[in-house]
Motif scaffolding. Structure first.
Motif, short mmCIF file in Angstrom:
data_model
loop_
_atom_site.label_atom_id
_atom_site.label_comp_id
_atom_site.label_asym_id
_atom_site.label_seq_id
_atom_site.Cartn_x
_atom_site.Cartn_y
_atom_site.Cartn_z
N SER A 43 0.81 -1.22 0.00
CA SER A 43 0.00 0.00 0.00
C SER A 43 0.84 1.27 0.00
O SER A 43 0.53 2.24 -0.70
N VAL A 44 1.93 1.28 0.78
CA VAL A 44 2.78 2.48 0.84
C VAL A 44 3.48 2.70 -0.49
O VAL A 44 3.47 3.81 -1.04
N ALA A 45 4.08 1.64 -1.03
CA ALA A 45 4.76 1.77 -2.33
C ALA A 45 3.76 2.17 -3.41
O ALA A 45 4.07 3.01 -4.27
N ASN A 46 2.58 1.59 -3.38
CA ASN A 46 1.57 1.93 -4.39
C ASN A 46 1.20 3.40 -4.32
O ASN A 46 1.06 4.08 -5.35
N ALA A 47 1.05 3.92 -3.10
CA ALA A 47 0.72 5.34 -2.94
C ALA A 47 1.84 6.22 -3.47
O ALA A 47 1.59 7.21 -4.16
N LEU A 48 3.09 5.86 -3.16
CA LEU A 48 4.22 6.66 -3.64
C LEU A 48 4.32 6.61 -5.16
O LEU A 48 4.64 7.62 -5.81
N LEU A 49 4.02 5.46 -5.74
CA LEU A 49 4.14 5.30 -7.19
C LEU A 49 3.01 5.96 -7.96
O LEU A 49 2.97 5.90 -9.20
N HIS A 50 2.07 6.55 -7.24
CA HIS A 50 0.98 7.27 -7.89
C HIS A 50 0.87 8.71 -7.40
O HIS A 50 -0.12 9.38 -7.69
N ALA A 51 1.89 9.19 -6.67
CA ALA A 51 1.75 10.55 -6.14
C ALA A 51 3.07 11.27 -5.91
O ALA A 51 3.07 12.49 -5.80
N SER A 52 4.18 10.56 -5.84
CA SER A 52 5.43 11.20 -5.42
C SER A 52 5.89 12.24 -6.44
O SER A 52 5.88 12.00 -7.65
N PRO A 53 6.32 13.42 -5.96
CA PRO A 53 6.86 14.45 -6.86
C PRO A 53 8.36 14.28 -7.13
O PRO A 53 8.94 15.08 -7.85
#
Length: 310
Positions: free
Chosen positions: A121-131
């Motif tokens: 879940s954490v990696a997925n969130a980063l892979l769809h939002a990180s700048p």
């Protein structure tokens, strides 16, 4: 230069630390290990927190961070930090901004195909939002020697030369060999591209990158390789992956400007990939130094202190 490592006190955290050390050694960077504690909230299971609970928890996290720091060799400067927040991915992004980091490094789950990658879940969130770029360590990653080769995956859509420009600059900065790959699925249920189409496209992208980078840049050889198979996953397996290699890939066109969004093809690559992956934001404009710190590009055909912040 600094890299933020999203650290967890398990094998996944160790994988992230190992990869961070390999990148830092290649780049001469320092590391910031970050662990995230939940923010105090009236919606927590116990509120207000029981007497002494916060100090016990903070003490345990500090001990875990000390274990993480102990994994880092003395030649790599490192610090440890404790941050609080409700969203671990959001806190890691904010920590990276606070600390002036160039990239976020995290470990993958151990439940992936052949125990390589499985995005939690954490990696997925980063892979769809990180700048900023996100670097993923495959499960069981143990190498801490410097990265030895950079591979750039190039798609068939307009704008592919953008990620190649980042790759060329990043490879040149630290003298890394550069390979540019395109992956073709030839199965009945896949798109109808051919290996010849892919090679022609790769040559066009390299030429476009050459034109964009101007005549003041030094020559650099690039290996152009097409991987093919019944599926994208088979095409990934068909390529020769070296120890110490890392894959650079761009974000989907669905990504907001200067943000990451991992597309469907990149997700499929990730499931079969045996080496670490760097995902860069769409229209990434960070300097080459941010990742791994050209006239013509010939194309070669080829199949500090350690302390805890509380």
């Amino acid at each position: 230069m600094r890299y933020v490592v999203g650290y967890t006190a398990n094998a996944r955290g160790g994988d992230a630390v190992n990869l961070a050390v390999a990148l830092a050694r290649r780049q001469g960077a320092s590391l910031d290990l970050v662990m995230v504690l939940p923010a105090d909230s009236p919606y927590n299971g116990v509120y207000p927190p029981e007497a002494g609970f916060k100090s016990i928890l903070a003490g345990q996290v500090a001990a875990w961070l000390d274990e993480g720091l102990a994994l880092i060799p003395a030649d790599v400067p490192a610090k440890a930090h404790i941050y609080r927040g409700d969203s671990e991915a959001g806190v890691l992004i904010n920590a990276a901004r606070d600390l002036g980091a160039s990239a976020l490094i995290i470990g993958a789950s151990s439940a992936g195909l052949f125990k390589r990658f499985s995005v939690g879940s954490v990696a997925n969130a980063l892979l769809h939002a990180s700048p900023l770029p996100v670097v993923l360590a495959p499960s069981g990653y143990s190498r801490t020697e410097p990265i030895t080769r950079l591979t750039c995956a190039v798609g068939t859509r307009v704008g592919a030369e953008g990620v190649l420009t980042v790759a060329v600059a990043s490879a040149k900065r630290r003298g890394l060999p550069l390979r540019v790959v395109s992956l073709i699925a030839l199965g009945n249920n896949e798109a109808g591209a051919t290996v010849e189409d892919a090679k022609a496209h790769l040559r066009a992208v390299v030429a476009a990158s050459q034109a964009l980078q101007g005549s003041s840049l030094e020559k650099q050889a690039i290996d152009v390789v097409v991987g093919s198979g019944r599926t994208i996953e088979d095409a990934v397996d068909a390529l020769n992956w070296k120890k110490g290699e890392i894959l650079l890939i761009g974000s989907s066109r669905l990504a907001h400007n200067n943000s990451i969004f991992l597309g469907s093809t990149a997700n499929r690559i990730l499931r079969a990939l045996p080496v670490p992956m760097i995902v860069v934001p769409r229209n990434y404009v960070g300097s080459a130094d941010d990742l791994l710190q050209t006239t013509q590009i010939p194309v070669v055909d080829a199949d500090g202190p350690r302390e805890a912040k509380k």
